[in-house]
Design an enzyme around this catalytic site. Structure first.
Site, PDB file in Angstrom:
ATOM      1  N   HIS A 146       0.941-106.811 -27.828  1.00  0.00           N
ATOM      2  CA  HIS A 146       2.209-106.094 -27.661  1.00  0.00           C
ATOM      3  C   HIS A 146       2.296-105.560 -26.237  1.00  0.00           C
ATOM      4  O   HIS A 146       1.374-104.903 -25.739  1.00  0.00           O
ATOM      5  CB  HIS A 146       2.294-104.930 -28.651  1.00  0.00           C
ATOM      6  CG  HIS A 146       3.550-104.144 -28.561  1.00  0.00           C
ATOM      7  ND1 HIS A 146       4.799-104.687 -28.800  1.00  0.00           N
ATOM      8  CD2 HIS A 146       3.770-102.841 -28.243  1.00  0.00           C
ATOM      9  CE1 HIS A 146       5.715-103.761 -28.647  1.00  0.00           C
ATOM     10  NE2 HIS A 146       5.125-102.626 -28.297  1.00  0.00           N
ATOM     11  N   LYS A 167       8.349 -99.028 -21.846  1.00  0.00           N
ATOM     12  CA  LYS A 167       7.834-100.262 -21.221  1.00  0.00           C
ATOM     13  C   LYS A 167       8.977-101.180 -20.794  1.00  0.00           C
ATOM     14  O   LYS A 167       9.003-101.656 -19.653  1.00  0.00           O
ATOM     15  CB  LYS A 167       6.906-100.997 -22.203  1.00  0.00           C
ATOM     16  CG  LYS A 167       5.683-100.212 -22.634  1.00  0.00           C
ATOM     17  CD  LYS A 167       4.776-101.034 -23.520  1.00  0.00           C
ATOM     18  CE  LYS A 167       5.435-101.422 -24.818  1.00  0.00           C
ATOM     19  NZ  LYS A 167       5.765-100.255 -25.680  1.00  0.00           N
ATOM     20  N   ASP A 185       7.838-107.649 -25.241  1.00  0.00           N
ATOM     21  CA  ASP A 185       7.466-107.282 -26.602  1.00  0.00           C
ATOM     22  C   ASP A 185       6.211-108.017 -27.085  1.00  0.00           C
ATOM     23  O   ASP A 185       5.223-107.378 -27.439  1.00  0.00           O
ATOM     24  CB  ASP A 185       8.620-107.520 -27.582  1.00  0.00           C
ATOM     25  CG  ASP A 185       8.346-106.846 -28.924  1.00  0.00           C
ATOM     26  OD1 ASP A 185       7.803-105.731 -28.920  1.00  0.00           O
ATOM     27  OD2 ASP A 185       8.670-107.441 -29.963  1.00  0.00           O
ATOM     28  N   ARG A 250      -7.226 -88.543 -10.343  1.00  0.00           N
ATOM     29  CA  ARG A 250      -6.413 -88.198  -9.181  1.00  0.00           C
ATOM     30  C   ARG A 250      -6.936 -88.830  -7.895  1.00  0.00           C
ATOM     31  O   ARG A 250      -6.326 -88.671  -6.834  1.00  0.00           O
ATOM     32  CB  ARG A 250      -6.359 -86.672  -9.026  1.00  0.00           C
ATOM     33  CG  ARG A 250      -5.762 -85.975 -10.240  1.00  0.00           C
ATOM     34  CD  ARG A 250      -5.702 -84.470 -10.063  1.00  0.00           C
ATOM     35  NE  ARG A 250      -4.819 -84.090  -8.971  1.00  0.00           N
ATOM     36  CZ  ARG A 250      -4.589 -82.833  -8.622  1.00  0.00           C
ATOM     37  NH1 ARG A 250      -5.195 -81.844  -9.280  1.00  0.00           N
ATOM     38  NH2 ARG A 250      -3.792 -82.555  -7.612  1.00  0.00           N
TER      39      ARG A 250
END
Length: 323
Positions: A146, A167, A185, A250
């Protein structure tokens, strides 16, 4: 495991012009349902001569100019013994290259045994290169995942995340910015030569589902330049809802990977919250990954610069500043 592949699948496999096999069935059409057992080919010269030890009958039998000339020799001698023995084996099909037509004896015996006979105008060398590549793809291990697959700055990017995280919307923004959509998808992932290939399923190829808009056709809205049939998967971008309690990377020194079919792919995690331009972050991630492929690691370079800066100062100065 790969799905069952038949001779008919090989005839109907859709490829571009420079990859087309140009196959036509010239005999024993009922043999088109025969199953192919692997991507390997066989040149049956020894079998035509009557030597059947270690005969690779499970493979597609390729008849080039040499084998075709020997068939004509057998026809002139009215000798069919080796042909009868050959078609008695459960061979999937025979392919004649250079546009050469098989002899009447070969067609008659193949028809009786139900062994499909195909013909192509390609040379033996060119046909072999093309069909081995296609069969390798057809028999490759595969899994459907997916997500949304795109080409971003030349990099194959698979966007994954929970349903509703954005998405498709991010992918639509990337397409609008000039990048190309591979699949939305459902992405078909295949492992060929230890490389992961991503493509869409045929029924939904190059369509996108956008909540509030429904199904849209990217090739019609943005043109054929906005779509791509397949692309190697080089980066996975995982989207998730922003969690204030999470400790997100980070600096970028910690490398994440995700596995498909036993092969690891670099993965970046991007938290999503209102106002964040996710498509720009995905573009940046793709460009940064491309730099890594070229041997430049931004995070590692930053870490080295900081280390050199600290090493070049007196410990007392550093301690005073930290205090």
């Amino acid at each position: 495991m790969a799905a069952e592949v038949t001779v008919l699948n090989l005839l109907q496999f859709e490829v571009k012009e420079h990859e087309a096999l140009q196959l036509t069935c010239v005999g024993a059409r009922r043999g088109l349902t025969a199953e192919l057992h692997g991507p390997e080919l066989n040149r049956p010269g020894l079998a035509l001569g009557g030597f059947f030890d270690s005969f690779a009958f499970q493979r597609v039998q390729v008849f080039g100019r040499g084998e075709s000339a020997y068939l004509r020799k057998l026809a002139g001698e009215r000798s069919t013994e080796s042909l009868e023995r050959m078609v008695a084996y459960d061979i999937p099909c025979s392919v004649f290259t250079h546009g050469i037509e098989p002899t009447d004896d070969f067609l008659r015996l193949s028809e009786a045994a139900g062994r499909a006979v195909l013909c192509t105008p390609l040379t033996t060398a060119e046909f072999t290169v093309r069909v081995e590549r296609i069969l390798a793809m057809m028999f490759a291990p595969s899994v459907q995942v997916h997500g949304v697959m795109l080409e971003v700055f030349g990099m194959g990017v698979l966007i994954q995340g929970p349903s509703g995280v954005g998405k498709s919307e991010a992918a639509l923004a990337l397409v609008e910015r000039g990048h190309r959509l591979v699949a939305d998808d459902v992405v078909d992932v295949r492992l060929v030569d230890n490389v992961l290939h991503g493509s869409g399923i045929r029924a939904a190829s190059h369509h996108m589902e956008i909540r509030g808009l429904g199904i849209i056709n990217i090739s019609y809205l943005f043109g054929v330049g906005a779509i791509l049939d397949a692309k190697n998967i080089q980066l996975v971008v995982r989207l998730e809802d922003w969690d204030n309690s999470a400790d997100y990377d980070r600096v970028g020194l910690d490398e994440r990977t995700v596995e498909f079919l036993g092969v690891g792919v670099r993965e970046v995690l991007i938290p999503v919250r209102p106002g964040r331009p996710i498509w720009i972050l995905i573009e940046t991630a793709a460009m940064n990954e491309r730099l890594k492929h070229m041997g430049y690691y931004s995070a590692a370079e930053f870490n080295r610069n900081v280390t050199r800066w600290l090493d070049g100062r007196k410990p007392r100065e550093v301690a005073i500043e930290e205090w």
